[in-house]
Enzyme design. Structure first.
Site, PDB file in Angstrom:
ATOM      1  N   ASP A  17      44.518  46.806  71.446  1.00 31.86           N
ATOM      2  CA  ASP A  17      44.281  47.188  72.434  1.00 31.86           C
ATOM      3  C   ASP A  17      42.592  46.574  72.933  1.00 31.86           C
ATOM      4  OD1 ASP A  17      43.831  49.294  74.373  1.00 31.86           O
ATOM      5  OD2 ASP A  17      42.248  50.294  73.037  1.00 31.86           O
ATOM      6  N   SER A  18      42.372  46.958  74.004  1.00 33.49           N
ATOM      7  CA  SER A  18      40.970  46.491  74.436  1.00 33.49           C
ATOM      8  C   SER A  18      39.927  47.089  73.612  1.00 33.49           C
ATOM      9  CB  SER A  18      40.826  46.640  75.909  1.00 33.49           C
ATOM     10  OG  SER A  18      40.971  48.158  76.234  1.00 33.49           O
ATOM     11  N   CYS A  80      47.821  49.236  75.023  1.00 28.12           N
ATOM     12  CA  CYS A  80      46.828  49.112  76.148  1.00 28.12           C
ATOM     13  C   CYS A  80      47.635  49.151  77.743  1.00 28.12           C
ATOM     14  CB  CYS A  80      45.869  47.987  76.132  1.00 28.12           C
ATOM     15  SG  CYS A  80      44.904  47.558  77.527  1.00 28.12           S
ATOM     16  N   GLU A 159      34.631  57.984  74.495  1.00 22.64           N
ATOM     17  CA  GLU A 159      33.939  56.841  73.636  1.00 22.64           C
ATOM     18  C   GLU A 159      32.543  57.689  73.148  1.00 22.64           C
ATOM     19  OE1 GLU A 159      34.117  52.918  74.413  1.00 22.64           O
ATOM     20  OE2 GLU A 159      36.275  52.886  74.223  1.00 22.64           O
ATOM     21  N   CYS A 191      46.207  56.071  79.976  1.00 21.77           N
ATOM     22  CA  CYS A 191      45.339  55.171  79.439  1.00 21.77           C
ATOM     23  C   CYS A 191      45.273  55.885  77.960  1.00 21.77           C
ATOM     24  CB  CYS A 191      43.844  55.472  80.070  1.00 21.77           C
ATOM     25  SG  CYS A 191      42.529  54.733  78.956  1.00 21.77           S
ATOM     26  N   HIS A 193      43.186  56.207  75.851  1.00 22.09           N
ATOM     27  CA  HIS A 193      42.010  57.280  75.363  1.00 22.09           C
ATOM     28  C   HIS A 193      42.319  58.574  75.856  1.00 22.09           C
ATOM     29  CE1 HIS A 193      39.641  53.612  75.390  1.00 22.09           C
ATOM     30  NE2 HIS A 193      38.561  54.213  74.866  1.00 22.09           N
TER      31      HIS A 193
END
Length: 278
Positions: A17-18, A80, A159, A191, A193
């Site tokens: 993932d990024s 991702c 985050e 996404c 996240h």
């Protein structure tokens, strides 16, 4: 089964993932196929991918695939959405290792569960701009309307650990109001996240809207694929064997702390790798 096939069964799954979002995919793999070994790479030095060009994301993805291949992995999960949208088709053609992205599994589920044919997709600017979810869903169900909404502030909020916070509520309400007004009945969390704020998103959208979590769907599809190829690991790795390995391109301590807040297995270490060497 020959010895080579037996060895491949015990080989790890590569996941990348990024940054940290792909850990939601890792968490689902751990839950659904607990015998598997995992090598994870988070590109924390070059995050976010969502604001970068297709060429750049593809170049980064190639480097990461080369790094993962050094661990004799049996499959790669592109955890991702941006890399799945921009790079997966190209890098799949360059290797014989089976790959799976997070876009197709989520698209498939959304196409199946919608009742009124109105599907919302939220994600980064790149994921929404690529219209990849639209393409896959339309291939499966032509009688749907797809409404994309970029939600760039969700990633930094997640985050920062603001998963259940008035600020996140406020931003989510602003982003989602137009999708509520359109009357969607299905929302893809486009996404990796976003599953971490799933309860907030679900509360704002209301009970009539089905949330599709591509992290969950990807782990399910991965399990099916490994079974089909007779690559599912049927033995739990021995105690003391390094079942889960985590690598990043920067900020290993911050990554480890975040990972431990998501995954309850106790991530003991994350090692920094100079990914530009690959």
């Amino acid at each position: 089964m020959n010895q080579n096939q037996e060895c491949r069964k015990h080989a790890p799954i590569g996941v990348f993932d990024s940054g940290v979002g792909g850990l939601t995919v890792v968490r689902e793999i751990m839950r659904q196929i607990p015998n598997e070994r995992i090598v994870y790479f988070g590109d924390t030095a070059r995050v976010p991918y969502g604001s970068k060009s297709k060429d750049t994301v593809t170049r980064y993805s190639r480097q990461i695939v080369r790094f993962l291949q050094s661990y004799q992995i049996k499959t790669i999960v592109v955890a991702c959405n941006t890399a799945s949208a921009y790079a997966l088709d190209d890098i799949e053609k360059e290797t014989d290792i089976p790959m799976i992205g997070v876009v197709k599994p989520g698209a498939r589920t959304a196409a199946e569960v919608t009742k009124n044919g109105r599907i919302g997709v939220i994600g980064t600017e790149a994921t929404i701009g690529s219209k990849l979810y639209n393409q896959y869903i339309k291939q499966l169900n032509t009688n749907v309307q797809i409404y994309g909404k970029a939600c760039p502030l969700f990633v930094p909020l997640v985050e920062e650990g603001l998963w259940q916070d008035p600020v996140t509520d406020e931003i989510a309400t602003r982003y989602l109001t137009e999708l509520i007004d359109i009357g969607i009945d299905t929302l893809i969390l486009g996404c990796t996240h976003y599953p971490l704020i799933r309860s907030t998103l679900g509360r704002i959208m209301g009970e009539a809207v089905t949330l599709v979590n591509p992290a969950y769907e990807t782990a399910r599809e991965l399990k099916d694929m490994l079974q089909c190829r007779e690559l599912l690991n049927d033995k739990r790795p021995a105690l003391g064997e390094n079942q889960y390995q985590f690598y990043v391109s920067d900020m290993a301590d911050k990554f480890k702390n975040f990972a431990n807040s998501i995954i309850k297995y106790g991530i003991l270490s994350a090692k920094t790798v100079n990914i530009e060497e690959y």
